[in-house]
Design a protein around this motif. Structure first.
Motif, mmCIF file in Angstrom:
data_model
loop_
_atom_site.group_PDB
_atom_site.id
_atom_site.type_symbol
_atom_site.label_atom_id
_atom_site.label_comp_id
_atom_site.label_asym_id
_atom_site.label_seq_id
_atom_site.Cartn_x
_atom_site.Cartn_y
_atom_site.Cartn_z
ATOM 1 N N LEU A 1 0.837 -1.202 0.000
ATOM 2 C CA LEU A 1 0.000 0.000 0.000
ATOM 3 C C LEU A 1 0.870 1.249 0.000
ATOM 4 O O LEU A 1 0.579 2.221 -0.719
ATOM 5 N N GLU A 2 1.937 1.248 0.778
ATOM 6 C CA GLU A 2 2.847 2.394 0.822
ATOM 7 C C GLU A 2 3.459 2.657 -0.553
ATOM 8 O O GLU A 2 3.579 3.806 -0.985
ATOM 9 N N ARG A 3 3.836 1.587 -1.254
ATOM 10 C CA ARG A 3 4.434 1.763 -2.582
ATOM 11 C C ARG A 3 3.410 2.272 -3.593
ATOM 12 O O ARG A 3 3.726 3.106 -4.450
ATOM 13 N N LEU A 4 2.170 1.797 -3.489
ATOM 14 C CA LEU A 4 1.120 2.262 -4.401
ATOM 15 C C LEU A 4 0.830 3.748 -4.193
ATOM 16 O O LEU A 4 0.524 4.470 -5.145
ATOM 17 N N GLN A 5 0.938 4.193 -2.956
ATOM 18 C CA GLN A 5 0.710 5.608 -2.665
ATOM 19 C C GLN A 5 1.694 6.524 -3.386
ATOM 20 O O GLN A 5 1.383 7.688 -3.651
ATOM 21 N N LYS A 6 2.873 6.003 -3.666
ATOM 22 C CA LYS A 6 3.935 6.837 -4.230
ATOM 23 C C LYS A 6 3.942 6.840 -5.755
ATOM 24 O O LYS A 6 4.805 7.460 -6.376
ATOM 25 N N LEU A 7 2.980 6.167 -6.358
ATOM 26 C CA LEU A 7 2.897 6.151 -7.816
ATOM 27 C C LEU A 7 2.629 7.559 -8.359
ATOM 28 O O LEU A 7 1.872 8.326 -7.759
ATOM 29 N N GLU A 8 3.252 7.869 -9.475
ATOM 30 C CA GLU A 8 2.973 9.155 -10.124
ATOM 31 C C GLU A 8 1.558 9.146 -10.683
ATOM 32 O O GLU A 8 1.094 8.131 -11.216
ATOM 33 N N VAL A 9 0.892 10.294 -10.573
ATOM 34 C CA VAL A 9 -0.491 10.386 -11.041
ATOM 35 C C VAL A 9 -0.626 11.512 -12.060
ATOM 36 O O VAL A 9 0.267 12.354 -12.198
ATOM 37 N N GLN A 10 -1.762 11.517 -12.742
ATOM 38 C CA GLN A 10 -2.013 12.548 -13.746
ATOM 39 C C GLN A 10 -3.457 13.033 -13.662
ATOM 40 O O GLN A 10 -4.356 12.277 -13.294
ATOM 41 N N GLY A 11 -3.658 14.290 -14.004
ATOM 42 C CA GLY A 11 -4.999 14.851 -14.059
ATOM 43 C C GLY A 11 -5.620 15.113 -12.697
ATOM 44 O O GLY A 11 -5.081 14.750 -11.658
ATOM 45 N N ALA A 12 -6.770 15.765 -12.751
ATOM 46 C CA ALA A 12 -7.471 16.132 -11.514
ATOM 47 C C ALA A 12 -7.994 14.918 -10.761
ATOM 48 O O ALA A 12 -8.264 14.990 -9.561
ATOM 49 N N LYS A 13 -8.150 13.781 -11.454
ATOM 50 C CA LYS A 13 -8.694 12.570 -10.829
ATOM 51 C C LYS A 13 -7.610 11.702 -10.194
ATOM 52 O O LYS A 13 -7.909 10.635 -9.665
ATOM 53 N N ASN A 14 -6.354 12.157 -10.239
ATOM 54 C CA ASN A 14 -5.240 11.420 -9.634
ATOM 55 C C ASN A 14 -5.133 9.979 -10.130
ATOM 56 O O ASN A 14 -4.975 9.034 -9.358
#
Length: 307
Positions: free
Chosen positions: A279-292
């Motif tokens: 879960l900690e690693r998934l939190q650190k994924l790069e995101v895009q757009g307003a919907k993350n």
């Protein structure tokens, strides 16, 4: 001063007229100001039998029925349980004379579906079932999320989750192949988007569950007071009732009280394996757009029940 005789006859009261009357009463020094007081005998029109007839509101609209109390210098009107037109005529029944004051405990709005709040940090619910999800990031294994589920507190929600993990939902609905559709670092990781549209399935009406379409939120009784708590994402809220479907989210923080009373918690990531680390690693994924939305393709490669 205002005077009124107790009566059991039904009358129609314009809500705005009641408000105006209370202002006049206050200006005249007649006593307490207006208080919106839900009657203790108030019942939901869709529930058990009511002490009086239905309201004149539009067909299909749920409303609250209560007693209108007119006392010495105070006007108490039951608050509407559902929003309606600005000047809805609502049928009330005149009850016994009663002075309504601001410290009246019945002034507090009714809490629906809350039950007795359970604090998992102090008293964790009984774990009735376990399930798992194998996560793939850009096609590569990232790890396994193992879930401990609270079937005694939220039986229908857990039933939905287990069926989707096993792929036995209506129309063979399954979490396998569905996406991680939102990542908000420090707040939540959203996954289980079987419809493939994230939150857009809510407006388009395409969200699915193990039962076919969305179903009513079951309970809000578990407090979000521990890390790794698993909750249902919200669907449509209509007439005060909220639906849920396949989408879930996991809160990494030990204190996510912002979700209390709004989201159905029904389990927790296992605390004795590597689930929390994933879960900690998934939190650190790069995101895009307003919907993350994660930039990488993150899906549930496999899911099932731990027997």
């Amino acid at each position: 001063p205002l005077r009124a005789k107790a009566s059991t006859s039904s009358v129609k009261v314009d809500v705005m007229a009641v408000l105006k009357l209370s202002v006049v009463a206050a200006l005249l020094g007649c006593g307490e100001a207006l208080a919106l007081r839900p009657s203790l005998s108030m019942q939901h029109a869709a529930g058990s039998s009511l002490p009086t007839t239905s309201t004149s509101a539009a067909a299909g609209r749920r409303t609250w029925l209560a007693k209108l109390s007119i006392g010495a210098g105070a006007v108490g009107a039951a608050a509407l349980g559902r929003p309606g037109p600005a000047r809805a005529d609502v049928q009330y029944e005149l009850g016994p004379l009663k002075l309504v004051t601001e410290d009246d405990p019945s002034l507090q709005p009714p809490k629906l579906n809350m039950g007795d709040m359970i604090d998992p940090s102090k008293d964790e619910p009984v774990v009735t079932d376990r399930a798992y999800m194998k996560i793939l990031v850009d096609g590569e294994p990232a790890g396994v999320l193992n879930f401990d589920l609270y079937g005694k507190v939220a039986p229908k929600t857990v039933e939905n989750f287990l069926a989707l993990c096993e792929g036995t939902g209506t129309g063979s609905a399954s979490y396998k192949g569905s996406s991680v559709f939102r990542v908000i670092d420090g707040q939540n990781v959203g996954l289980g988007d079987i419809a493939g549209k994230g939150d857009k399935c809510v407006k388009s009406g395409t969200c699915v569950s193990a039962f076919g379409g969305p179903f009513l939120a079951e309970t809000y009784s578990i407090s979000h007071s521990v890390s790794g708590l698993v909750s249902m994402a919200r669907g449509l809220t209509t007439e005060g009732e909220t639906t849920v479907d396949s989408r879930i989210f996991i809160t990494p923080a030990a204190d996510a009280k912002w979700a209390d009373g709004r989201y159905v918690a029904f389990g927790r990531l296992n605390q004795k394996d590597d689930s929390m680390q994933l879960l900690e690693r998934l939190q650190k994924l790069e995101v895009q757009g307003a919907k993350n939305i994660p930039k990488k393709t993150v899906i549930i490669g496999e899911s099932g029940i731990i027997r």
